[in-house]
Design a protein around this motif. Structure first.
Motif, PDB file in Angstrom:
ATOM      1  N   VAL A  50       0.848  -1.203   0.000  1.00 15.83           N
ATOM      2  CA  VAL A  50       0.000   0.000   0.000  1.00 15.83           C
ATOM      3  C   VAL A  50       0.878   1.245   0.000  1.00 15.83           C
ATOM      4  CG1 VAL A  50      -1.651   1.352   1.344  1.00 15.83           C
ATOM      5  CG2 VAL A  50      -2.006  -1.103   1.040  1.00 15.83           C
ATOM      6  N   ALA A  51       1.911   1.262   0.818  1.00 13.81           N
ATOM      7  CA  ALA A  51       2.804   2.424   0.888  1.00 13.81           C
ATOM      8  C   ALA A  51       3.513   2.661  -0.442  1.00 13.81           C
ATOM      9  CB  ALA A  51       3.821   2.245   2.007  1.00 13.81           C
ATOM     10  N   ALA A  52       3.852   1.598  -1.147  1.00 11.44           N
ATOM     11  CA  ALA A  52       4.517   1.743  -2.443  1.00 11.44           C
ATOM     12  C   ALA A  52       3.581   2.353  -3.486  1.00 11.44           C
ATOM     13  CB  ALA A  52       5.024   0.385  -2.921  1.00 11.44           C
ATOM     14  N   LEU A  53       2.318   2.025  -3.412  1.00  8.60           N
ATOM     15  CA  LEU A  53       1.358   2.518  -4.396  1.00  8.60           C
ATOM     16  C   LEU A  53       0.818   3.896  -4.049  1.00  8.60           C
ATOM     17  CD1 LEU A  53      -0.579  -0.774  -5.077  1.00  8.60           C
ATOM     18  CD2 LEU A  53       0.883   0.457  -6.682  1.00  8.60           C
ATOM     19  N   ASP A  54       0.486   4.118  -2.788  1.00  7.59           N
ATOM     20  CA  ASP A  54      -0.078   5.404  -2.378  1.00  7.59           C
ATOM     21  C   ASP A  54      -0.023   5.493  -0.856  1.00  7.59           C
ATOM     22  OD1 ASP A  54      -1.513   7.691  -1.852  1.00  7.59           O
ATOM     23  OD2 ASP A  54      -3.036   7.283  -3.353  1.00  7.59           O
ATOM     24  N   PRO A  55       1.031   6.091  -0.319  1.00  8.79           N
ATOM     25  CA  PRO A  55       1.212   6.136   1.137  1.00  8.79           C
ATOM     26  C   PRO A  55       0.173   6.964   1.876  1.00  8.79           C
ATOM     27  CG  PRO A  55       2.882   7.452   0.048  1.00  8.79           C
ATOM     28  CD  PRO A  55       2.126   6.725  -1.032  1.00  8.79           C
ATOM     29  N   CYS A  56      -0.635   7.725   1.162  1.00  8.41           N
ATOM     30  CA  CYS A  56      -1.644   8.571   1.812  1.00  8.41           C
ATOM     31  C   CYS A  56      -2.994   7.872   1.986  1.00  8.41           C
ATOM     32  CB  CYS A  56      -1.853   9.850   1.005  1.00  8.41           C
ATOM     33  SG  CYS A  56      -0.365  10.852   0.913  1.00  8.41           S
ATOM     34  N   VAL A  57      -3.121   6.649   1.484  1.00  7.06           N
ATOM     35  CA  VAL A  57      -4.395   5.938   1.539  1.00  7.06           C
ATOM     36  C   VAL A  57      -4.540   5.231   2.884  1.00  7.06           C
ATOM     37  CG1 VAL A  57      -5.691   4.001   0.571  1.00  7.06           C
ATOM     38  CG2 VAL A  57      -4.536   5.587  -0.938  1.00  7.06           C
ATOM     39  N   PRO A  58      -5.603   5.542   3.636  1.00 15.93           N
ATOM     40  CA  PRO A  58      -5.850   4.787   4.859  1.00 15.93           C
ATOM     41  C   PRO A  58      -6.329   3.381   4.486  1.00 15.93           C
ATOM     42  CG  PRO A  58      -7.603   6.367   4.516  1.00 15.93           C
ATOM     43  CD  PRO A  58      -6.607   6.580   3.419  1.00 15.93           C
ATOM     44  N   TRP A  59      -5.932   2.383   5.255  1.00 10.83           N
ATOM     45  CA  TRP A  59      -6.340   1.025   4.942  1.00 10.83           C
ATOM     46  C   TRP A  59      -6.470   0.212   6.220  1.00 10.83           C
ATOM     47  CZ3 TRP A  59      -3.044  -3.013   6.255  1.00 10.83           C
ATOM     48  CH2 TRP A  59      -1.755  -2.642   6.611  1.00 10.83           C
ATOM     49  N   SER A  60      -7.146  -0.892   6.104  1.00 13.22           N
ATOM     50  CA  SER A  60      -7.256  -1.846   7.212  1.00 13.22           C
ATOM     51  C   SER A  60      -7.220  -3.231   6.603  1.00 13.22           C
ATOM     52  CB  SER A  60      -8.539  -1.631   8.015  1.00 13.22           C
ATOM     53  OG  SER A  60      -9.669  -1.900   7.214  1.00 13.22           O
ATOM     54  N   LEU A  61      -6.917  -4.204   7.406  1.00 14.24           N
ATOM     55  CA  LEU A  61      -6.805  -5.574   6.938  1.00 14.24           C
ATOM     56  C   LEU A  61      -7.616  -6.476   7.855  1.00 14.24           C
ATOM     57  CD1 LEU A  61      -5.430  -7.639   5.044  1.00 14.24           C
ATOM     58  CD2 LEU A  61      -3.536  -7.705   6.659  1.00 14.24           C
TER      59      LEU A  61
END
Length: 65
Positions: A50-61
């Motif tokens: 996720v950080a490689a693609l867009d570090p500003c995107v909030p995410w959860s797993l």
């Protein structure tokens, strides 16, 4: 989409974030089938991708049972 002699008939724009995180985009392609030892390793792998693609995107797993 072009029509006739190079006339633009239809134009669709997809933002990079929309495509990168789409079900057929790079994120699922990078993660699908990757071996991981445990949930912590999986979480680290997802965080790095996720950080490689867009570090500003909030995410959860979440893990399926």
């Amino acid at each position: 989409e072009l029509e006739g002699a190079g006339i633009v008939a239809e134009y669709v724009l997809v933002a990079p974030t929309e495509w990168n995180f789409h079900a057929r985009g790079p994120l699922p392609a990078w993660l699908r089938g990757r071996p991981v030892a445990d949930a912590d390793e999986a979480r680290g792998l997802v965080a790095a991708a996720v950080a490689a693609l867009d570090p500003c995107v909030p995410w959860s797993l979440e893990f399926a049972a």
